[in-house]
Design a protein around this motif. Structure first.
Motif, PDB file in Angstrom:
ATOM      1  N   ALA A   1       0.830  -1.296   0.105  1.00  0.00           N
ATOM      2  CA  ALA A   1       0.034  -0.053   0.130  1.00  0.00           C
ATOM      3  C   ALA A   1       0.885   1.372  -0.008  1.00  0.00           C
ATOM      4  CB  ALA A   1      -0.996   0.176   1.143  1.00  0.00           C
ATOM      5  N   GLU A   2       1.961   1.296   0.798  1.00  0.00           N
ATOM      6  CA  GLU A   2       2.860   2.512   0.858  1.00  0.00           C
ATOM      7  C   GLU A   2       3.569   2.754  -0.734  1.00  0.00           C
ATOM      8  OE1 GLU A   2       5.448   2.506   3.995  1.00  0.00           O
ATOM      9  OE2 GLU A   2       3.977   2.836   5.550  1.00  0.00           O
ATOM     10  N   VAL A   3       3.985   1.426  -0.982  1.00  0.00           N
ATOM     11  CA  VAL A   3       4.766   1.649  -2.305  1.00  0.00           C
ATOM     12  C   VAL A   3       3.937   2.222  -3.339  1.00  0.00           C
ATOM     13  CG1 VAL A   3       6.075   0.390  -4.050  1.00  0.00           C
ATOM     14  CG2 VAL A   3       6.565   0.283  -1.808  1.00  0.00           C
ATOM     15  N   PHE A   4       2.655   1.378  -3.404  1.00  0.00           N
ATOM     16  CA  PHE A   4       1.862   2.141  -4.634  1.00  0.00           C
ATOM     17  C   PHE A   4       1.352   3.286  -4.506  1.00  0.00           C
ATOM     18  CE2 PHE A   4       1.791  -2.306  -5.716  1.00  0.00           C
ATOM     19  CZ  PHE A   4       1.897  -2.369  -7.181  1.00  0.00           C
ATOM     20  N   SER A   5       0.933   3.771  -3.145  1.00  0.00           N
ATOM     21  CA  SER A   5       0.472   5.159  -3.113  1.00  0.00           C
ATOM     22  C   SER A   5       1.607   6.177  -3.205  1.00  0.00           C
ATOM     23  CB  SER A   5      -0.256   5.307  -1.742  1.00  0.00           C
ATOM     24  OG  SER A   5       0.744   5.069  -0.658  1.00  0.00           O
ATOM     25  N   VAL A   6       2.674   5.791  -3.047  1.00  0.00           N
ATOM     26  CA  VAL A   6       3.737   6.696  -3.306  1.00  0.00           C
ATOM     27  C   VAL A   6       3.983   6.899  -4.790  1.00  0.00           C
ATOM     28  CG1 VAL A   6       6.254   7.311  -3.335  1.00  0.00           C
ATOM     29  CG2 VAL A   6       5.009   6.389  -1.186  1.00  0.00           C
ATOM     30  N   ALA A   7       3.894   5.772  -5.545  1.00  0.00           N
ATOM     31  CA  ALA A   7       3.895   5.902  -7.016  1.00  0.00           C
ATOM     32  C   ALA A   7       3.018   6.474  -7.733  1.00  0.00           C
ATOM     33  CB  ALA A   7       4.353   4.315  -7.384  1.00  0.00           C
ATOM     34  N   ARG A   8       1.443   5.948  -7.308  1.00  0.00           N
ATOM     35  CA  ARG A   8       0.491   6.515  -8.055  1.00  0.00           C
ATOM     36  C   ARG A   8       0.051   7.918  -7.487  1.00  0.00           C
ATOM     37  NH1 ARG A   8      -1.052   1.639 -10.677  1.00  0.00           N
ATOM     38  NH2 ARG A   8       1.190   0.968 -11.334  1.00  0.00           N
ATOM     39  N   ILE A   9       0.218   8.252  -6.345  1.00  0.00           N
ATOM     40  CA  ILE A   9      -0.637   9.253  -5.764  1.00  0.00           C
ATOM     41  C   ILE A   9       0.328  10.513  -5.450  1.00  0.00           C
ATOM     42  CG2 ILE A   9      -2.432  10.294  -4.136  1.00  0.00           C
ATOM     43  CD1 ILE A   9      -3.458   7.480  -3.898  1.00  0.00           C
ATOM     44  N   GLY A  10       1.489   9.953  -4.624  1.00  0.00           N
ATOM     45  CA  GLY A  10       2.358  10.913  -4.148  1.00  0.00           C
ATOM     46  C   GLY A  10       2.849  10.562  -2.717  1.00  0.00           C
ATOM     47  N   SER A  11       3.922  11.033  -2.596  1.00  0.00           N
ATOM     48  CA  SER A  11       4.654  10.427  -1.161  1.00  0.00           C
ATOM     49  C   SER A  11       3.858  11.093  -0.050  1.00  0.00           C
ATOM     50  CB  SER A  11       6.240  10.814  -1.261  1.00  0.00           C
ATOM     51  OG  SER A  11       6.491  12.121  -1.364  1.00  0.00           O
ATOM     52  N   GLY A  12       3.221  12.278  -0.156  1.00  0.00           N
ATOM     53  CA  GLY A  12       2.441  12.868   0.855  1.00  0.00           C
ATOM     54  C   GLY A  12       1.369  12.166   1.142  1.00  0.00           C
ATOM     55  N   TRP A  13       0.857  11.350   0.441  1.00  0.00           N
ATOM     56  CA  TRP A  13      -0.436  10.608   0.471  1.00  0.00           C
ATOM     57  C   TRP A  13      -0.136   9.033   1.280  1.00  0.00           C
ATOM     58  CZ3 TRP A  13      -5.433  12.298   0.526  1.00  0.00           C
ATOM     59  CH2 TRP A  13      -5.340  13.702   0.060  1.00  0.00           C
ATOM     60  N   ARG A  14       1.299   8.789   1.293  1.00  0.00           N
ATOM     61  CA  ARG A  14       1.565   7.588   1.599  1.00  0.00           C
ATOM     62  C   ARG A  14       0.660   6.998   3.136  1.00  0.00           C
ATOM     63  NH1 ARG A  14       7.633   6.489   3.453  1.00  0.00           N
ATOM     64  NH2 ARG A  14       6.727   7.365   5.262  1.00  0.00           N
ATOM     65  N   ASP A  15       1.213   7.589   4.006  1.00  0.00           N
ATOM     66  CA  ASP A  15       0.493   7.276   5.349  1.00  0.00           C
ATOM     67  C   ASP A  15      -1.113   7.417   5.386  1.00  0.00           C
ATOM     68  OD1 ASP A  15       2.787   6.728   6.221  1.00  0.00           O
ATOM     69  OD2 ASP A  15       2.914   8.335   7.609  1.00  0.00           O
ATOM     70  N   VAL A  16      -1.673   8.437   4.559  1.00  0.00           N
ATOM     71  CA  VAL A  16      -3.188   8.431   4.353  1.00  0.00           C
ATOM     72  C   VAL A  16      -3.569   7.066   3.964  1.00  0.00           C
ATOM     73  CG1 VAL A  16      -5.054   9.850   3.370  1.00  0.00           C
ATOM     74  CG2 VAL A  16      -2.729  11.063   4.423  1.00  0.00           C
ATOM     75  N   VAL A  17      -3.013   6.914   2.643  1.00  0.00           N
ATOM     76  CA  VAL A  17      -3.858   5.666   1.995  1.00  0.00           C
ATOM     77  C   VAL A  17      -3.542   4.487   2.963  1.00  0.00           C
ATOM     78  CG1 VAL A  17      -3.325   4.299  -0.093  1.00  0.00           C
ATOM     79  CG2 VAL A  17      -3.238   6.673  -0.303  1.00  0.00           C
ATOM     80  N   ALA A  18      -2.236   4.149   3.272  1.00  0.00           N
ATOM     81  CA  ALA A  18      -1.939   3.114   3.806  1.00  0.00           C
ATOM     82  C   ALA A  18      -2.734   2.794   5.107  1.00  0.00           C
ATOM     83  CB  ALA A  18      -0.345   2.797   4.347  1.00  0.00           C
ATOM     84  N   PHE A  19      -2.707   3.751   6.078  1.00  0.00           N
ATOM     85  CA  PHE A  19      -3.627   3.571   7.134  1.00  0.00           C
ATOM     86  C   PHE A  19      -5.011   3.759   6.919  1.00  0.00           C
ATOM     87  CE2 PHE A  19       0.540   4.731   9.226  1.00  0.00           C
ATOM     88  CZ  PHE A  19       0.492   3.646  10.033  1.00  0.00           C
ATOM     89  N   GLY A  20      -5.443   4.259   6.011  1.00  0.00           N
ATOM     90  CA  GLY A  20      -7.107   4.253   5.472  1.00  0.00           C
ATOM     91  C   GLY A  20      -7.239   2.940   5.062  1.00  0.00           C
ATOM     92  N   LEU A  21      -6.434   2.512   4.399  1.00  0.00           N
ATOM     93  CA  LEU A  21      -6.789   1.034   3.820  1.00  0.00           C
ATOM     94  C   LEU A  21      -6.969  -0.073   5.047  1.00  0.00           C
ATOM     95  CD1 LEU A  21      -6.988  -0.602   1.282  1.00  0.00           C
ATOM     96  CD2 LEU A  21      -4.391  -1.357   1.867  1.00  0.00           C
ATOM     97  N   LEU A  22      -5.848   0.273   5.994  1.00  0.00           N
ATOM     98  CA  LEU A  22      -6.111  -0.463   7.315  1.00  0.00           C
ATOM     99  C   LEU A  22      -7.314  -0.386   7.802  1.00  0.00           C
ATOM    100  CD1 LEU A  22      -2.418  -0.170   8.749  1.00  0.00           C
ATOM    101  CD2 LEU A  22      -3.261  -1.872   7.029  1.00  0.00           C
ATOM    102  N   PHE A  23      -7.894   0.853   8.114  1.00  0.00           N
ATOM    103  CA  PHE A  23      -9.219   1.023   8.872  1.00  0.00           C
ATOM    104  C   PHE A  23     -10.234   0.416   8.027  1.00  0.00           C
ATOM    105  CE2 PHE A  23      -7.329   4.869  10.918  1.00  0.00           C
ATOM    106  CZ  PHE A  23      -7.753   4.251  12.164  1.00  0.00           C
ATOM    107  N   ALA A  24     -10.029   0.424   6.628  1.00  0.00           N
ATOM    108  CA  ALA A  24     -10.982  -0.091   5.660  1.00  0.00           C
ATOM    109  C   ALA A  24     -11.245  -1.733   6.150  1.00  0.00           C
ATOM    110  CB  ALA A  24     -10.862   0.139   4.423  1.00  0.00           C
ATOM    111  N   ILE A  25     -10.104  -2.204   6.270  1.00  0.00           N
ATOM    112  CA  ILE A  25     -10.154  -3.698   6.426  1.00  0.00           C
ATOM    113  C   ILE A  25     -10.545  -3.976   8.004  1.00  0.00           C
ATOM    114  CG2 ILE A  25      -8.475  -5.616   7.168  1.00  0.00           C
ATOM    115  CD1 ILE A  25      -6.642  -4.198   4.833  1.00  0.00           C
ATOM    116  N   LEU A  26     -10.450  -3.162   8.788  1.00  0.00           N
ATOM    117  CA  LEU A  26     -10.830  -3.358   9.994  1.00  0.00           C
ATOM    118  C   LEU A  26     -12.424  -3.361  10.245  1.00  0.00           C
ATOM    119  CD1 LEU A  26      -8.342  -1.968  12.540  1.00  0.00           C
ATOM    120  CD2 LEU A  26      -8.677  -4.158  12.241  1.00  0.00           C
ATOM    121  N   LEU A  27     -12.884  -2.497   9.142  1.00  0.00           N
ATOM    122  CA  LEU A  27     -14.479  -2.059   9.363  1.00  0.00           C
ATOM    123  C   LEU A  27     -15.014  -3.592   8.856  1.00  0.00           C
ATOM    124  CD1 LEU A  27     -14.844   1.424   8.029  1.00  0.00           C
ATOM    125  CD2 LEU A  27     -15.496   0.626  10.151  1.00  0.00           C
ATOM    126  N   LEU A  28     -14.439  -4.119   7.756  1.00  0.00           N
ATOM    127  CA  LEU A  28     -14.793  -5.293   7.224  1.00  0.00           C
ATOM    128  C   LEU A  28     -14.758  -6.536   8.162  1.00  0.00           C
ATOM    129  CD1 LEU A  28     -13.825  -4.690   3.589  1.00  0.00           C
ATOM    130  CD2 LEU A  28     -16.057  -4.489   4.507  1.00  0.00           C
TER     131      LEU A  28
END
Lengths: 291, 264
Positions: A250-277
């Protein structure tokens, strides 16, 4: 493809770190928050052995692993063993391990200073390998191999050895383990040593991968490690592996596709999403707490 | 097996156990001769299990001594006692539900790894139901089968003395018969047994010698046949033994023979 390789590579280090965390939690129901300091010290000790003492790189890695085991022993003896038997042992251990982590960071700061340490140029083999459109260095391959070997080794140890059976027995029911004649204190100590060996291995591998060693490096991974074990399912070793890999990708892809500033947002957002499910984590089981 | 006729395998001398301010055991003494079956009976909360816990090193005796084959083991930790052959079948069985049946048995042989193969064969011979399901999680067994697993696990430790804590608790009458049959056979093979029971009638029928505990003390002891005939014992303990105690009350429930839910 390149991102996939990089993600797996980074994820394997996260996974290794998280497995150390979750091992102690799964077996002993304790959260050892000095784990991040072991990660940091593993990197420093590896650097010390390789650069200052001139050991070959493989020997320095082995030295860092061994030092990690010794750190685990010290952590158990200093931060957890004296609290055993207290009704609030879990919470007290949490706090005392934070305190010990602060001490360890301060010691590292005193010895190595606040600056970023690096391995001198030419420390690593420079060969690179290309396949299927991705390029990896030999160093990366070796790091990945070490991480995967240790993960599989730990899984095998827990699933198929006498010690692993004892660890699972202690995890399920310490009293029953005691009745069976298992030395629960010794199993506890060995669990801490294994956990910290994994933590310090993750540290030295991280240092080799990014050629950067700082006193604060443990803080960044601490939260990620906790997130990984929660997402993977508390106490689940395969869960920690899977969670670590997911976070790395998640970190590598978000840096590559969205930008490094979004790394933690995407990574941890994904983790939250998994926990919701899956509130108990990817591979976690429902735990019924006995009070 | 190792039944030397003379001497006591286990001797408990004036043992006291307290939990904080509560005195659970107040000066219990008992002797278990080699090769015998001795029972310790009494009502719930009389201190029977605490006495066992003190013998096994699971709690520290505040005062008194525990001797095994004449050696003072009072300060020994539980794993050392198991290695020396002081083996417990704990109350509530304490099966490791997430581990397989075979793994439970392997853990029973923790200190006897060299004899694992023959021990496993022996236990599977005794309890064929365990052999059939050896790769399944132990939590899938019924209450009666779990009790057999607990006994088999203890046998794998090659006990010098087997300490059994309420093995019939929560089992249907037919299974109680089966468990007592197993106990009597183990004893006939020469293993010394100390049996703690609430089912006083059955325990005294099986035993050579009995001790009756009440509020932390031994109030009566004697040959089992005499206790069975003793009016005081009959009145206090045997009257209720003929109707089954409610397992849900006695151990928190969930251990009915064929409906035992896996414990998690």
């Amino acid at each position: 493809m390149q991102q996939l390789v990089n993600g797996i590579f980074l994820g394997s280090i996260y996974a290794l770190f998280a497995m150390g965390y979750t091992l102690v939690f799964g077996v002993l129901d304790l959260l050892n928050l000095a784990h991040q300091a072991v990660f940091m010290l593993g990197a420093f000790i590896g650097w010390l052995l390789a650069v200052e003492f001139g050991w070959p790189l493989w020997a320095a890695v082995i030295g860092a692993v061994a030092a990690g085991a010794i750190l685990g022993l010290l952590i158990e003896r200093i931060a957890f063993a004296p609290l055993r038997g207290r009704p609030d042992a879990h919470f007290a251990g949490l706090i005392s391990s934070i305190a010990l982590a602060i001490v360890m960071v301060a010691v590292a700061l005193g010895i190595f200073g606040p600056q970023t340490l690096r391995f001198p140029p030419g420390s690593f083999p420079s060969a690179r390998v290309s396949f299927a459109g991705a390029t990896v260095s030999v160093l990366q391959l070796v790091i990945l191999a070490v991480a995967v070997t240790m993960m599989l080794g730990l899984n095998w140890l827990v699933a198929s050895t006498r010690l692993g059976r004892a660890m699972r027995a202690v995890a399920e029911n310490p009293r029953a383990a005691r009745v069976l004649g298992i030395n629960v204190e010794r199993v506890t100590l060995i669990t801490f040593m294994l956990s910290s060996a994994l933590g310090s291995t993750a540290g030295i591998l991280f240092a080799l991968a990014f050629n950067s060693i700082r006193v604060e490096m443990g803080l960044a991974i601490e939260l990620k490690g906790l997130a990984v074990i929660i997402v993977g399912g508390m106490g689940s070793l395969p869960g920690a592996m899977l969670g670590g890999l997911l976070l790395g990708l998640a970190e590598v892809f978000s840096v590559a596709r969205i930008g490094s500033g979004w790394r933690d947002v995407v990574a941890f957002g994904l983790l939250f999403a998994i926990l919701l499910l899956r509130p108990h984590g990817l591979l976690g089981r429902k735990r019924v707490r006995e009070v | 097996m190792t039944a030397e006729r003379a001497g006591a395998v286990l001797e408990v001398r004036d043992v006291h156990v307290s939990y904080g301010q509560i005195q659970a055991v107040r000066g219990v003494s008992l002797t278990v001769p080699s090769g015998s079956l001795v029972t310790l009976i009494g009502a719930n909360g009389a201190g029977k299990s605490s006495t066992l816990a003190a013998i096994c090193g699971l709690v520290r005796a505040k005062r008194g001594q525990v001797l095994v084959d004449g050696e003072d083991v009072t300060r020994w930790r539980s794993h050392r006692l198991v290695e020396a052959g002081v083996v417990q079948v704990p109350e509530g069985r304490e099966i490791l539900a997430t581990l397989t049946i075979e793994e439970n048995l392997q853990l029973g042989a923790w200190h006897q790894g060299r004899h694992l193969a023959e021990g496993l064969a022996d236990v599977f011979g005794r309890f064929p139901v365990l052999a059939d399901r050896r790769r399944l999680p132990a939590g899938t067994l019924s209450g009666g089968e779990q009790q057999m697993l607990a006994i088999g696990r203890a046998l794998l430790a090659r006990p010098r003395i087997l300490l059994m804590d309420e093995p019939s608790m929560g089992l249907a009458p037919m299974l109680v018969d089966e468990v007592f049959g197993v106990i009597e056979r183990i004893r006939a093979e020469g293993t010394t047994v100390l049996l703690v029971e609430q089912n006083a009638h059955r325990a005294l029928q099986a035993a050579d010698h009995g001790y009756v505990m009440e509020t932390g003390e031994v109030i009566l002891e004697g040959p089992a046949s005499e206790l069975l005939a003793n009016e005081r014992v009959v009145e206090a303990y045997l009257g209720e033994a003929f109707h089954e105690p409610d397992p849900a009350v006695s151990d928190g429930g969930g251990r009915f023979p064929d409906a035992a839910p896996p414990r998690c």
